[in-house]
Design a protein around this motif. Structure first.
Motif, short mmCIF file in Angstrom:
data_model
loop_
_atom_site.label_atom_id
_atom_site.label_comp_id
_atom_site.label_asym_id
_atom_site.label_seq_id
_atom_site.Cartn_x
_atom_site.Cartn_y
_atom_site.Cartn_z
N THR A 278 42.35 45.14 40.70
CA THR A 278 41.49 44.32 41.55
C THR A 278 42.27 43.13 42.09
O THR A 278 42.87 42.38 41.32
CB THR A 278 40.27 43.82 40.76
OG1 THR A 278 39.54 44.94 40.27
CG2 THR A 278 39.37 42.98 41.64
N ARG A 279 42.29 42.98 43.41
CA ARG A 279 42.96 41.84 44.02
C ARG A 279 42.01 40.66 44.06
O ARG A 279 40.81 40.81 44.28
CB ARG A 279 43.41 42.19 45.44
CG ARG A 279 44.53 43.21 45.50
CD ARG A 279 44.87 43.53 46.94
NE ARG A 279 43.74 44.16 47.63
CZ ARG A 279 43.64 44.28 48.95
NH1 ARG A 279 44.58 43.79 49.73
NH2 ARG A 279 42.60 44.87 49.49
N ASN A 280 42.56 39.47 43.82
CA ASN A 280 41.74 38.27 43.90
C ASN A 280 41.26 38.05 45.32
O ASN A 280 42.03 38.17 46.28
CB ASN A 280 42.56 37.05 43.45
CG ASN A 280 42.73 36.99 41.95
OD1 ASN A 280 41.76 37.07 41.22
ND2 ASN A 280 43.97 36.87 41.50
N ARG A 281 39.98 37.73 45.47
CA ARG A 281 39.42 37.40 46.78
C ARG A 281 39.67 35.93 47.06
O ARG A 281 39.44 35.07 46.21
CB ARG A 281 37.92 37.73 46.80
CG ARG A 281 37.65 39.23 46.68
CD ARG A 281 36.16 39.53 46.60
NE ARG A 281 35.55 38.81 45.49
CZ ARG A 281 34.65 37.85 45.64
NH1 ARG A 281 34.22 37.51 46.84
NH2 ARG A 281 34.15 37.25 44.58
N ARG B 7 47.75 34.29 55.95
CA ARG B 7 47.08 35.58 55.81
C ARG B 7 48.09 36.73 55.87
O ARG B 7 48.04 37.67 55.09
CB ARG B 7 46.02 35.75 56.90
CG ARG B 7 45.26 37.07 56.82
CD ARG B 7 44.34 37.24 58.01
NE ARG B 7 43.10 36.51 57.88
CZ ARG B 7 41.99 37.02 57.34
NH1 ARG B 7 42.00 38.26 56.87
NH2 ARG B 7 40.89 36.30 57.27
N ASP C 86 48.97 39.37 52.84
CA ASP C 86 48.37 40.66 53.14
C ASP C 86 48.74 41.72 52.10
O ASP C 86 49.92 41.93 51.82
CB ASP C 86 48.80 41.13 54.53
CG ASP C 86 48.11 42.42 54.94
OD1 ASP C 86 46.90 42.55 54.71
OD2 ASP C 86 48.80 43.31 55.49
N GLY C 87 47.74 42.38 51.55
CA GLY C 87 47.95 43.43 50.58
C GLY C 87 48.14 42.95 49.16
O GLY C 87 48.14 43.75 48.22
N VAL D 252 46.53 39.78 48.01
CA VAL D 252 45.21 39.25 47.68
C VAL D 252 44.28 39.73 48.78
O VAL D 252 44.73 40.23 49.81
CB VAL D 252 45.19 37.70 47.62
CG1 VAL D 252 46.19 37.18 46.60
CG2 VAL D 252 45.45 37.09 48.99
N ALA D 253 42.99 39.58 48.58
CA ALA D 253 42.02 39.98 49.60
C ALA D 253 41.49 38.71 50.27
O ALA D 253 40.67 37.99 49.70
CB ALA D 253 40.88 40.77 48.98
N VAL E 5 39.08 36.98 52.31
CA VAL E 5 37.72 37.35 52.72
C VAL E 5 37.12 36.35 53.70
O VAL E 5 36.03 36.59 54.24
CB VAL E 5 36.80 37.48 51.49
CG1 VAL E 5 37.27 38.62 50.60
CG2 VAL E 5 36.73 36.17 50.70
N HIS F 16 31.07 33.55 50.67
CA HIS F 16 31.94 34.59 50.13
C HIS F 16 32.12 34.54 48.61
O HIS F 16 32.49 35.55 48.00
CB HIS F 16 33.31 34.52 50.81
CG HIS F 16 33.27 34.78 52.28
ND1 HIS F 16 32.98 36.01 52.82
CD2 HIS F 16 33.46 33.95 53.35
CE1 HIS F 16 33.02 35.95 54.14
NE2 HIS F 16 33.30 34.70 54.49
#
Length: 227
Positions: free
Chosen positions: A12-15, A30, A34-35, A37-38, A40, A56
């Protein structure tokens, strides 16, 4: 699918929400993350940041400390406005500023860390991971500002006792860094002293507190909530 690929896919990537008033910095950050962390959400000022965080509910907010909008409180104002979310949302300040007042204000508000924009993308991803667990992260020279500020704050005074009063200001600094897991070499670098001097301070702290190991020292500091 290989075992390694399967593990990566299941991780699970941190949002993350990125808050900065410069669109070009948000876009660059960003892209760098990219790839890994997420991302959001994004925000460009105090008001949009508060809305984005509440919408979010990310694990981590990457927060510039100098933001327009609101009542002029910048990043610290965003953190204060979201204090009811601090159980689930962690704030990591990221700024060009390394001024003590900027560091202290956002940490007092409730942020869990502060790094400068000279940080590498790998280091930033690691910092996001650490902060998401509730631990603190600081660029090396900034940790001293926090220790100095909270060492003399009313909150710190509330937990002082006779044993703590035995220690000099420098010994308290060394004790806190030891309790946070810093190595002797890292403490020496952070406080601009030699490793030998660090060793001397640690020996004095252990003797004054009648403790026998770093483990006991860490537990002693944690019990008094002065780590």
């Amino acid at each position: 699918m290989s075992e390694q690929a399967g593990a990566s896919a299941g991780r699970t990537r941190n949002r993350v929400v990125i808050v900065d008033d410069h669109a070009i910095f948000r876009s660059g950050l960003r892209a760098e993350l990219d790839g890994r962390v997420a991302v959001v959400g994004e925000a460009h000022d105090v008001d949009s940041a508060i809305l984005a965080v509440r919408e979010h509910r990310p694990e981590v907010v990457l927060l510039d400390v100098h933001l327009p909008g609101g009542t002029g409180g910048g990043g610290a104002e965003v953190v204060r406005a979201c204090r009811d979310l601090l159980e689930e949302v962690q704030f990591l300040a990221i700024s060009v500023s390394d001024q003590a007042e900027d560091v202290v204000s956002v940490i007092r508000a409730g942020a869990r860390g502060y790094v400068t924009k000279t940080i590498s993308s790998d280091e930033l991803v690691d910092a996001v991971g650490v902060v998401s667990t509730g631990d603190a992260v600081f660029s090396p020279r900034l940790a001293g500002f926090v220790l100095d500020a909270f060492g003399t704050s009313s909150a710190a005074q509330d937990v002082r006792d006779e044993e703590l009063d035995l220690l000099s200001a420098r010994e308290v600094e060394v004790m806190r860094l030891i309790a946070r897991g810093y190595t002797y070499r890292e403490i020496a670098s952070d406080l601009f002293i030699s490793v030998k001097t660090v060793e001397s301070h640690v020996s004095k702290v252990l003797r004054k507190l009648q403790l026998s190991s770093r483990h006991e020292l860490t537990r002693w500091a944690e019990q008094r909530r002065i780590v």
